[in-house]
Design an enzyme around this catalytic site. Sequence first.
Site, PDB file in Angstrom:
ATOM      1  N   LYS A  65      -2.627  -2.668   6.886  1.00 35.77           N
ATOM      2  CA  LYS A  65      -3.382  -3.803   6.368  1.00 35.77           C
ATOM      3  C   LYS A  65      -4.319  -4.359   7.430  1.00 35.77           C
ATOM      4  O   LYS A  65      -5.395  -4.831   7.120  1.00 35.77           O
ATOM      5  CB  LYS A  65      -2.437  -4.874   5.845  1.00 35.77           C
ATOM      6  CG  LYS A  65      -1.389  -5.291   6.843  1.00 35.77           C
ATOM      7  CD  LYS A  65      -0.158  -5.818   6.168  1.00 35.77           C
ATOM      8  CE  LYS A  65       0.991  -5.854   7.161  1.00 35.77           C
ATOM      9  NZ  LYS A  65       2.281  -5.846   6.546  1.00 35.77           N
ATOM     10  N   HIS A 107       0.850  -1.193   0.000  1.00 34.97           N
ATOM     11  CA  HIS A 107       0.000   0.000   0.000  1.00 34.97           C
ATOM     12  C   HIS A 107       0.886   1.243   0.000  1.00 34.97           C
ATOM     13  O   HIS A 107       2.110   1.135  -0.091  1.00 34.97           O
ATOM     14  CB  HIS A 107      -1.014  -0.027   1.152  1.00 34.97           C
ATOM     15  CG  HIS A 107      -0.425  -0.100   2.534  1.00 34.97           C
ATOM     16  ND1 HIS A 107       0.299   0.927   3.092  1.00 34.97           N
ATOM     17  CD2 HIS A 107      -0.461  -1.083   3.466  1.00 34.97           C
ATOM     18  CE1 HIS A 107       0.670   0.579   4.310  1.00 34.97           C
ATOM     19  NE2 HIS A 107       0.233  -0.649   4.560  1.00 34.97           N
TER      20      HIS A 107
HETATM   21  O1  ME8 Z   1       7.762  -4.454   9.667  1.00 28.52           O
HETATM   22  N1  ME8 Z   1       2.973   4.878   6.854  1.00 28.52           N
HETATM   23  O2  ME8 Z   1       7.282  -5.254   7.549  1.00 28.52           O
HETATM   24  P1  ME8 Z   1       5.928  -4.462   7.194  1.00 28.52           P
HETATM   25  C1  ME8 Z   1       4.267   4.892   6.499  1.00 28.52           C
HETATM   26  N2  ME8 Z   1       9.025  -7.154   7.818  1.00 28.52           N
HETATM   27  N3  ME8 Z   1       4.988   3.775   6.263  1.00 28.52           N
HETATM   28  C2  ME8 Z   1       4.357   2.603   6.381  1.00 28.52           C
HETATM   29  C3  ME8 Z   1       3.007   2.512   6.757  1.00 28.52           C
HETATM   30  C4  ME8 Z   1       2.295   3.732   6.990  1.00 28.52           C
HETATM   31  N4  ME8 Z   1       0.999   3.774   7.316  1.00 28.52           N
HETATM   32  N5  ME8 Z   1       2.665   1.215   6.797  1.00 28.52           N
HETATM   33  C5  ME8 Z   1       3.774   0.505   6.449  1.00 28.52           C
HETATM   34  C6  ME8 Z   1       7.983  -5.194   8.727  1.00 28.52           C
HETATM   35  N6  ME8 Z   1       4.806   1.343   6.194  1.00 28.52           N
HETATM   36  C7  ME8 Z   1       9.189  -6.100   8.742  1.00 28.52           C
HETATM   37  C8  ME8 Z   1      10.413  -5.279   8.429  1.00 28.52           C
HETATM   38  S1  ME8 Z   1      13.059  -5.036   8.023  1.00 28.52           S
HETATM   39  C9  ME8 Z   1      14.388  -5.942   8.386  1.00 28.52           C
HETATM   40  C10 ME8 Z   1      11.701  -6.048   8.474  1.00 28.52           C
HETATM   41  C11 ME8 Z   1       6.157   0.954   5.746  1.00 28.52           C
HETATM   42  O3  ME8 Z   1       5.415  -5.092   5.954  1.00 28.52           O
HETATM   43  C12 ME8 Z   1       7.229   1.503   6.680  1.00 28.52           C
HETATM   44  O4  ME8 Z   1       8.465   1.489   6.007  1.00 28.52           O
HETATM   45  O5  ME8 Z   1       5.026  -4.395   8.370  1.00 28.52           O
HETATM   46  C13 ME8 Z   1       7.229   0.472   7.790  1.00 28.52           C
HETATM   47  O6  ME8 Z   1       8.380   0.522   8.599  1.00 28.52           O
HETATM   48  C14 ME8 Z   1       7.155  -0.798   6.967  1.00 28.52           C
HETATM   49  O7  ME8 Z   1       6.278  -0.447   5.860  1.00 28.52           O
HETATM   50  C15 ME8 Z   1       6.636  -1.991   7.723  1.00 28.52           C
HETATM   51  O8  ME8 Z   1       6.445  -3.017   6.798  1.00 28.52           O
END
Ligand code: ME8
Length: 637
Positions: A297, A17
């Site tokens: 999500k 997203h």
């Molecule tokens: O945490 N606003 O994966 P994830 C801004 N797999 N950025 C956002 C967001 C929002 N509302 N929602 C998601 C994980 N993000 C782990 C990471 S790294 C070694 C492992 C972005 O799929 C933002 O970069 O939950 C956040 O830190 C990341 O997606 C989390 O992705």
Amino acid sequence: MSFYVTTPIYYVNAQPHIGHAYSTIVADTISRFKKLCGEDSRFQTGTDEHGDKVYEAAEKAGVSPKEYADSISQMFRDAWPPLTIEPDNFIRTTDAEHIKTVQDILQKVYDKGDIYLDDYSGLYCKGCERFLTEKELVGGDCPDHQKPPTLITEQNYFFRMSRYQEQLINHIKSNPEYITPERYRNEVLSFLKEPLEDLCISRPTSRLTWGIPLPFDDKFVTYVWFDALINYLTGIGYPDGPDFARYWDVAEHIIAKDILKPHAIYWPTMLMAAGVAPYKKLHVHGYWNINEAKMSKSIGNVVRPGELVDNYGVDAVRYFILREMSFGLDASFSTDALINRQNSDLANDLGNLFSRSLTMINKFGDGCIPEPSLTESEEEIDLELVQLISDMLDEYTDEMNAFAFNKALQAVWKVVRFANKYIVENAPWELAKEQDKKQRLQTVLYNLAETLRVITLVLQPVMPETSGKMAAALGCEIVPKLQEQGKWGLLKPGGKINLGPALFPRLDKKALEANQEKSQKTVSANPADTQDQITFEDFKKMDLRVAEILSAEKINKSDRLLKLVVNAPEERTIVAGIAEHYSPEDLIGKQVIIVANLKPAKLMGVTSHGMVLAAKDRKKFVVATVSDEVKTGSKVS
Ligand code: ME8
């Protein structure tokens, strides 16, 4: 100079997203900017594929975790090109080299005596994939997932994180830019005032098998964070690949504040234990919210980047999210704000400047870049323009280096607006009427073309497509070494310009709103649902049928899965995750609805040829049936 930028690797339990797109666009933009400055930049993104969350999502979808991870990982990979995001490497934690790197590091840290076996009781949040401390709970719930964690007691392996607490504090204190913006550095330092607990880094295979086996005990798999963080090393060939030597010391990670603790505390201490130098910087941004709630999500209030690109174009989306969010703070997403930015900044300011300038060069300069007159260019307004561009280049460079993309763009727009004023003040159409003003006309037109050339350069990292169109129209090339290329007067007179279509259309908000309302009324009463609409053509692809259950039995070692043999009208086996709600004997003879053309998938060793539909609310879980008996195999439409 080298530069290495990474995004988080995203969980494959849901589709990308705008939140994911933001971190990835930031990484792409900064990497393009470094290349524009003549640096050697590497940009890595990817997917995080092990752990409970992915395992559960796969079970829900009725496929194996690897099949599930393959399909969602591909969705992330496919999401980036339409956003002109061009990573140099896309890593998956199920890649063989990654598994090997994780096991190598685990063994190293274990041999050093920094990993030990112990009993553990703790409050585990599945959403976070980690144990939470009492202090972190809000009203007994995990603050991020708004659910109470589960109390779990088990034997596990622990990483002696506490041993590195002092070293970490010293490193953060002596490197003021290690964690930026400063508020997050302060947050980490204040957290480190309390004694650090050791980190549980394993999961027993009795509870979870979808992970990397510990090299020193195969009854355990690696905790997903200890596995995932190491991707940043695997992707550049740790320990002895040439890229590791070239990029590790200059590694800069981009994350949102949700995963500050694993990146600012677990990761540097893991590196210390493994004898690897710390990464260079951690850049932490805020959340994209919708109506005050984090876009996520689990809440389901997500905006899909692909849809925005289809509706508004890729550069309007890239520009909007970089201009609208102040890096480090939260920002609010709305299509209203996006349309406003497109109409005012892009169509009105930049688009107008571009089309007016080129139209005039075409008309009054025979379609060629005019020759300026040096003596004439000493008009005060010309000097002001030249000075403004030189100041903008400095400010833009500083702000880009500081990840203050909104401020870098504001600096560019100062020039865009000034150049529009320059057109009005010099009125080339008036100059064209007077024979003795021809020289001045040529100079004014040249100055406009040269201003556009510099704007083309600085916009390249943010809006590569638009910048490419502008360069093609002006007949110039985008060459790295911004500081040299940004100097005034490099555009050669005499070159042919190429008129093209407008850069950005003006959007009619009322018409767009009316359209949106219409589609929401006809398709769904819930605006959130419209994010995932499918067409009737898509729906027609599904083969839904009534099937009769001939036999049902539990699958060995699974609490959730039942093996069903159904008549639909041919006999087929379907594995269904309904064992917690139905005993096998209750199902025999029942007519249920199945998806008959789902790709076959193996679950716990049994191949499933379809999926049984079911409905659930907070209390009940029921399979979908028909209201009266019909012939088995009847189509459901
Ligand atoms: O945490 N606003 O994966 P994830 C801004 N797999 N950025 C956002 C967001 C929002 N509302 N929602 C998601 C994980 N993000 C782990 C990471 S790294 C070694 C492992 C972005 O799929 C933002 O970069 O939950 C956040 O830190 C990341 O997606 C989390 O992705």
